[in-house]
Design a protein around this motif. Sequence first.
Motif, short mmCIF file in Angstrom:
data_model
loop_
_atom_site.label_atom_id
_atom_site.label_comp_id
_atom_site.label_asym_id
_atom_site.label_seq_id
_atom_site.Cartn_x
_atom_site.Cartn_y
_atom_site.Cartn_z
N PHE A 35 0.85 -1.19 0.00
CA PHE A 35 0.00 0.00 0.00
C PHE A 35 0.88 1.24 0.00
O PHE A 35 1.99 1.21 0.55
N ASN A 36 0.38 2.33 -0.56
CA ASN A 36 1.13 3.57 -0.40
C ASN A 36 0.79 4.20 0.95
O ASN A 36 0.00 3.65 1.72
N ASN A 37 1.38 5.35 1.24
CA ASN A 37 1.30 5.90 2.60
C ASN A 37 -0.10 6.33 3.01
O ASN A 37 -0.40 6.45 4.19
N THR A 38 -0.96 6.61 2.03
CA THR A 38 -2.33 6.98 2.38
C THR A 38 -3.27 5.79 2.27
O THR A 38 -4.38 5.84 2.79
N GLY A 39 -2.86 4.76 1.60
CA GLY A 39 -3.74 3.62 1.40
C GLY A 39 -4.63 3.77 0.19
O GLY A 39 -5.43 2.89 -0.12
N GLU A 40 -4.48 4.86 -0.50
CA GLU A 40 -5.31 5.09 -1.68
C GLU A 40 -4.88 4.17 -2.83
O GLU A 40 -5.69 3.76 -3.64
N LEU A 41 -3.60 3.88 -2.85
CA LEU A 41 -3.08 3.03 -3.92
C LEU A 41 -2.49 1.75 -3.35
O LEU A 41 -1.99 1.71 -2.23
N LEU A 42 -2.56 0.73 -4.16
CA LEU A 42 -1.98 -0.56 -3.79
C LEU A 42 -1.19 -1.05 -5.00
O LEU A 42 -1.72 -1.11 -6.11
N ALA A 43 0.08 -1.37 -4.77
CA ALA A 43 0.90 -1.83 -5.89
C ALA A 43 1.25 -3.30 -5.71
O ALA A 43 1.51 -3.75 -4.60
N THR A 44 1.23 -4.03 -6.81
CA THR A 44 1.72 -5.41 -6.79
C THR A 44 2.81 -5.54 -7.84
O THR A 44 2.77 -4.89 -8.87
N GLY A 45 3.75 -6.41 -7.54
CA GLY A 45 4.78 -6.73 -8.53
C GLY A 45 4.69 -8.22 -8.79
O GLY A 45 4.28 -8.97 -7.90
N ASP A 46 5.06 -8.67 -9.99
CA ASP A 46 4.97 -10.11 -10.24
C ASP A 46 6.25 -10.66 -10.84
O ASP A 46 7.22 -9.94 -11.07
N LYS A 47 6.22 -11.96 -11.05
CA LYS A 47 7.41 -12.64 -11.55
C LYS A 47 7.76 -12.20 -12.97
O LYS A 47 8.90 -12.32 -13.40
N TRP A 100 6.83 2.57 -1.74
CA TRP A 100 6.32 3.87 -2.16
C TRP A 100 7.09 4.98 -1.48
O TRP A 100 7.48 4.85 -0.32
N LEU A 101 7.26 6.07 -2.18
CA LEU A 101 7.80 7.27 -1.54
C LEU A 101 6.63 8.11 -1.06
O LEU A 101 5.57 8.09 -1.68
N PRO A 102 6.80 8.83 0.04
CA PRO A 102 5.70 9.68 0.49
C PRO A 102 5.34 10.68 -0.61
O PRO A 102 6.23 11.20 -1.29
N GLN A 103 4.06 10.91 -0.76
CA GLN A 103 3.62 11.77 -1.85
C GLN A 103 3.93 13.23 -1.53
O GLN A 103 3.63 13.72 -0.45
N GLN A 104 4.55 13.92 -2.48
CA GLN A 104 4.91 15.31 -2.24
C GLN A 104 4.29 16.27 -3.24
O GLN A 104 4.27 17.46 -3.04
N ASN A 105 3.78 15.73 -4.32
CA ASN A 105 3.04 16.56 -5.26
C ASN A 105 1.97 15.69 -5.90
O ASN A 105 1.66 14.61 -5.37
N ALA A 106 1.43 16.11 -7.01
CA ALA A 106 0.33 15.34 -7.59
C ALA A 106 0.76 13.96 -8.07
O ALA A 106 -0.06 13.04 -8.16
N TRP A 423 -1.18 -4.39 4.71
CA TRP A 423 -2.27 -3.85 5.51
C TRP A 423 -2.38 -2.36 5.23
O TRP A 423 -1.37 -1.64 5.24
N HIS A 424 -3.58 -1.90 4.96
CA HIS A 424 -3.84 -0.49 4.74
C HIS A 424 -3.29 0.31 5.92
O HIS A 424 -3.45 -0.10 7.08
N PRO A 425 -2.66 1.46 5.67
CA PRO A 425 -1.99 2.19 6.76
C PRO A 425 -2.93 2.68 7.85
O PRO A 425 -2.48 2.88 9.00
N SER A 426 -4.19 2.89 7.57
CA SER A 426 -5.06 3.39 8.64
C SER A 426 -6.36 2.60 8.80
O SER A 426 -6.97 2.61 9.85
N GLU A 427 -6.78 1.89 7.78
CA GLU A 427 -8.05 1.18 7.89
C GLU A 427 -7.83 -0.32 7.90
O GLU A 427 -6.75 -0.81 7.59
#
Lengths: 446, 273
Positions: A35-47, A100-106, A423-427
């Motif tokens: 998950f990213n720092n807000t939980g809005e996005l979820l990234a997966t990587g595969d083989k 993920w890097l913390p979001q700093q702009n759009a 796990w989502h960072p807040s929910e």
Amino acid sequence: MTGELKILGQKSQTRKILPFYLPFQIADIISTVEFNNTGELLATGDKGGRVVIFQREQESKNLPHRRGEYNVYSTFQSHEPEFDYLKSLEIEEKINKIRWLPQQNAAYFLLSTNDKTVKLWKVSERDKRPEGYNLKDEEGRLRDPCTITTLRVPVLRPMDLMVEATPRRVFSNAHTYHINSISVNSDYETYMSADDLRINLWNLEITNRSFNIVDIKPTNMEELTEVITAAEFHPHHCNTFVYSSSKGTIRLCDMRSSALCDKHSKLFEEPEDPSNRSFFSEIISSISDVKFNHSGRYIMTRDYLTVKVWDLNMENRPIETYQVHDYLRSKLCSLYENDCIFDKFECVWNGSDSVIMTGSYNNFFRMFDRNTKRDVTLEASRENSKPRAILKPRKVCVGGKRRKDEISVDSLDFSKKILHTAWHPSENIIAVAATNNLYIFQDKVN
Amino acid sequence: MPLFFTSNMTLCLSKGRYVMVHKVEVSCSYNFEDKMFTRGMKRKCNAEEDIDGPLTYSVERQSLLNMSLVKLQLCHMLVEPNLCRSVLIANTVRQIQEEMTQDGSWQILTAQTIAEAPVDRLLSTDILCHSSKDQDQDGEKGCDDHYVTYGEELEVHQVEEVSDLSTLTSIKLQNSQPHVWEVDSQQEKAHFQKSLEHIFETLESRNTSTVEDLFSEVDTSYYDLDTVLTGMMGNSKLSPPDVLDGVSQTAKPSSCKTELNEVDHIVEILVES
């Protein structure tokens, strides 16, 4: 609610030839979830070297039950298979970790790594495009200067939303062994990458130089008995990091003490229980994952059979130990034989650090409530979980008598393993990777 | 072929439990029928229950040692094995070796092997280091100059060691060659024929100058693995690698069959994959 989404992203051109007994695409096996720092996005990587990013649907009054749904946001090929001509070996495209890097702009930024190379990706949206250039026409071709008679001001016009992923930095050639961890520092300027024997520190802006901060490679490789298995920065103190080893130890290092942190500040290690001693003691004590909690006061480690929580102020034993699948203790020899004993299970904290989660076999995953000391085994499988259904707790039968709804140890499927969870960072939303499937579960609302 | 995601999405509003919200399937087909790696779980534990005592223990230990050695050999065949796994297996072998040395069973083994074989040297170390050293040495060359600043002298030192080790291996190979032809079983002949063919193939394709160089290029893993496999069959005539030979002699005939099966099983899996 069933929908079908077509992925418009790139697909890997090269596909491995599949052995006949594997019915699903090997390239589709999920190798990391984050998950990213807000939980809005979820990234997966595969083989297959792909990264798929899911975005959480915005809450809508019309469809309140749809809240929490994650839909594909962007998908891109992060790593391609490579060939190292000097060593004459293939470098797998498999994504080992995403951070993920913390979001700093759009835009969103993430780091992805395979065995050798870390890449910084920028994922950004575009819903406007400039129009009315003076020297170029709408297709981007240069205009004949003779036809330019007036000057105009370019304007931005709306267009269909497009999500672009662009590689911003490629950090290569610094690892001789396989990268097992990357961790972004709390200064947001540096990150580290750890392989079996070394840890390097990078500046996110600089790709041609890294600093070696840990090197446990013995001068004589015959003396090699220990490797680095995972590493992570402290969530708040940018000078502090930990790394775990195959001998079951965790070392805390302070980068202020010396440039090369070969001397640890703290060593966390539990003395071996003599009653459980066997030839497999060392293998099962090898740590497969290490995670700081959100405050940075505790560390959680996963070894083959347990999850342990350590207090940074107590080095000689963990403050909590949870049995993940103790019934496998009598099966270690077979698990050694079929190599399952070397599986690298990861572990995660929930947003408030009160619950920890980790995977097991047979598509089972475990949750431990640290306050009530209750634990639950859940299953992520298509057969047993219809959408909208409540997950039924599962039980593995240990003794002789097997009750209804219990599953016996002998019938566990060891090819279905849950190694990666998030796990989502807040929910209370969790993402569970089961081979080539990603399951997203949510705690009840209301 | 486009990739499809089926997203089945719901949210249940009941209390206090996790509900399935969403499942994303990233595959066209989903059908696990393969049970290849899940079976074969029972044999070991049944064996443990059936018989007891120190004899069982030493047989178990022996079979664990054999299994580990095969695993190490297979690691060795890979260009870049999983280092963590190799190290853990090698440590297991060391541990068994130490224990066997203490209770004397290792002495019996070593006494039966060739006299000049270095007894104090751990076999596991040899196997492990041979591959990882090569790997590291090559790996460092592949790196940019920036990164090789740390301990360059050590690397040079290691390169020397590697060549020492290679020479040692090649001598062993040469010494043992005549024995190879004394093997009478057809199957074993085929095994060695294969490994020798491999050696000759390697010889032809290289144009190195000295004999030592030629042999240091040979991948001895084929050789060793064959010995392990044939050794299991109870034939103790083969001499080459110091330990593997003895392994077969102490293993009780009764256990030989199971061990053979299990090694076959491993090899089968590997061949198939």
